[in-house]
Each structure stands twice: as structure tokens, then as C-alpha cells.
Scaffold this motif. Structure first.
Motif, PDB file in Angstrom:
ATOM      1  N   GLN A 158      62.959  77.393  25.755  1.00 30.82           N
ATOM      2  CA  GLN A 158      61.859  78.369  25.648  1.00 30.82           C
ATOM      3  C   GLN A 158      61.638  79.086  26.978  1.00 30.82           C
ATOM      4  O   GLN A 158      60.532  79.588  27.242  1.00 30.82           O
TER       5      GLN A 158
ATOM      6  N   TRP B  68      67.052  82.176  23.342  1.00 36.20           N
ATOM      7  CA  TRP B  68      66.657  83.519  22.929  1.00 36.20           C
ATOM      8  C   TRP B  68      67.628  84.551  23.483  1.00 36.20           C
ATOM      9  O   TRP B  68      68.167  84.366  24.570  1.00 36.20           O
TER      10      TRP B  68
ATOM     11  N   HIS C 228      57.254  78.111  11.052  1.00 37.67           N
ATOM     12  CA  HIS C 228      57.575  78.611  12.390  1.00 37.67           C
ATOM     13  C   HIS C 228      56.295  78.988  13.141  1.00 37.67           C
ATOM     14  O   HIS C 228      56.126  78.661  14.319  1.00 37.67           O
TER      15      HIS C 228
ATOM     16  N   HIS D 235      65.208  76.255  14.074  1.00 37.13           N
ATOM     17  CA  HIS D 235      63.972  76.265  13.283  1.00 37.13           C
ATOM     18  C   HIS D 235      63.635  77.673  12.789  1.00 37.13           C
ATOM     19  O   HIS D 235      62.838  77.829  11.873  1.00 37.13           O
TER      20      HIS D 235
ATOM     21  N   ASP E 104      64.679  84.988  18.385  1.00 36.07           N
ATOM     22  CA  ASP E 104      64.601  83.532  18.428  1.00 36.07           C
ATOM     23  C   ASP E 104      65.875  82.945  17.825  1.00 36.07           C
ATOM     24  O   ASP E 104      66.183  83.181  16.651  1.00 36.07           O
TER      25      ASP E 104
ATOM     26  N   HIS F 239      57.088  83.460  21.304  1.00 36.20           N
ATOM     27  CA  HIS F 239      56.777  83.634  19.883  1.00 36.20           C
ATOM     28  C   HIS F 239      55.732  84.729  19.669  1.00 36.20           C
ATOM     29  O   HIS F 239      55.825  85.486  18.692  1.00 36.20           O
TER      30      HIS F 239
HETATM   31 MN   MN3 Z   1      60.871  79.620  17.347  1.00 39.34          MN
END
Ligand code: MN3
Length: 208
Positions: free
Chosen positions: A149, A131, A27, A168, A164, A82
Motif C-alpha cells: 500500500q 498499484w 473492498h 482482493h 489497485d 483507496h
Molecule cells: Mn484494494
């Protein structure tokens, strides 16, 4: 100036058993790193924009040249999202939030239990990748989601912390069981770090 991948402030296995080492490694070193390099590639022909922080790029996204805007939205958003995610989780310490964040949660949602329930429900209802965020405004907290994102910064809102919800982030350990991942994530939320962010934001509001 180019953007760079911030190092994780803890070992990749230190969130186990809630988030596994392999997921953390991939990640951070693959997914997040890719957003950083794609953002840098997109800014290569725009030297004037290279001096701006990713937060400033996202806040000012509407004034960016059209050719660079989609890349900043995707890869700048991925980088900022992130970067915030890593510092608002950490090795499990156990226990509910304390201090200012606990007060804000109680004021806004009645209790930590009902906040947890509301946030988890929102996270589970988000369709596809994206998110779930907690946003503070004048001491009150709200829960919002963004797709893909997209960063709340691009909508003029500063996220306090977020989760998140891309596969993934959890597929290796939890497969399709997003609910198990969301439940596990509560154990690694870094409440002291969130309290520090909250203090800065509230100080910022007072200063305006
Ligand atoms: Mn992520």
C-alpha cells in the motif's frame, strides 16, 4: 480528528459487469475500512498527528516518529490509495478520454492506444500486491508502480489516478486472471473526474 471511510459516490452494483457488486462491497466496507481503523488505532497515542490529513501524513512520513511510521505507510497508504481509487472509477460511460487528459496522454505516449498498452503491461508485470499509477509533472504523464500500500505521496509525487492490483480487487470475479481485470477496469475509468484532478494539479504548478 479521526479518519473516516469516505462513502462510495455510486451504488456498489453500478460498475457491473466490469467490477461486481460483491467485490465493491467487500473492498470498500471491509478492506478500505480496515485500513482506516488501523490508521486511527496507530495515531491514538499521537494527538499532534491527529489533526493532519492522510495526504499530509504521507507527504511528511520521514519526519514522523519511528513508532508510527510503518503504520502510516501501510494503513495511511491504504486509506489514501483507496480514497483516490473510488473517485477515479465510476459507472461505465464508454468512450476514450477527452479534454486535457487526452492531450496529456497524446503528448506523453503518442496515442491513447499506446498509453493503454504501456499501462496495462506495467500493471501485469507488477509482481505481487501493489498499484500502478499515472503521475503528472509539468503536463507530462509517467507510469509508476508501488508495492503493497505504498503511496506515491510518500515519495513526493502526487498520483493522478491508479489501479489497485491486489487480488482482493478482482479475485471474486476474475480469479487469477489479472489481465481480464485490467482490461475491464478501462471501462470504468472516470475520465471527467481525472480531468478535474489534472486541472487542479496544473493550476497548482502554475501557482508555485
Ligand atoms: Mn484494494
Amino acid at each position: 480528528m479521526t479518519h473516516s471511510l469516505p462513502p462510495l459516490p455510486y451504488a456498489t452494483d453500478s460498475l457491473e459487469p466490469f467490477i461486481d457488486r460483491q467485490t465493491m462491497e467487500l473492498h470498500h466496507a471491509k478492506h478500505h475500512a480496515a485500513y482506516v481503523s488501523q490508521l486511527n488505532a496507530a495515531l491514538e497515542r499521537h494527538p499532534a498527528l491527529q489533526t493532519l490529513s492522510v495526504e499530509a501524513l504521507l507527504r511528511g512520513i520521514r519526519s514522523l516518529p519511528g513508532q508510527v511510521r510503518p503504520a502510516v505507510r501501510k494503513y495511511g497508504g491504504g486509506h489514501a490509495n483507496h480514497s483516490l481509487f473510488w473517485v477515479t472509477i465510476g459507472p461505465p460511460t464508454g468512450g476514450p478520454p477527452a479534454g486535457a487528459i487526452a492531450d496529456a496522454i497524446n503528448t506523453s505516449f503518442g496515442s491513447f492506444a499506446s498509453f493503454k498498452e504501456r499501462f496495462s503491461k506495467v500493471a501485469l508485470n507488477l509482481f505481487g500486491s501493489g498499484w500502478a499509477w499515472v503521475i503528472e509533472h509539468h503536463g507530462r504523464l509517467t507510469i509508476v508502480t508501488t508495492a503493497n500500500q505504498d503511496s506515491p505521496l510518500a515519495r513526493g509525487r502526487s498520483p493522478l489516478f491508479g489501479l489497485d492490483l491486489w487480488e482482493h480487487a478482482y479475485y471474486l470475479l476474475y480469479q487469477n486472471r489479472r489481465a481480464d481485470y485490467v482490461n475491464a477496469w478501462w471501462n470504468v475509468v472516470n475520465w471527467p473526474a481525472i480531468n478535474e484532478r489534472l486541472a487542479h494539479e496544473m493550476a497548482g504548478v502554475v501557482a508555485h
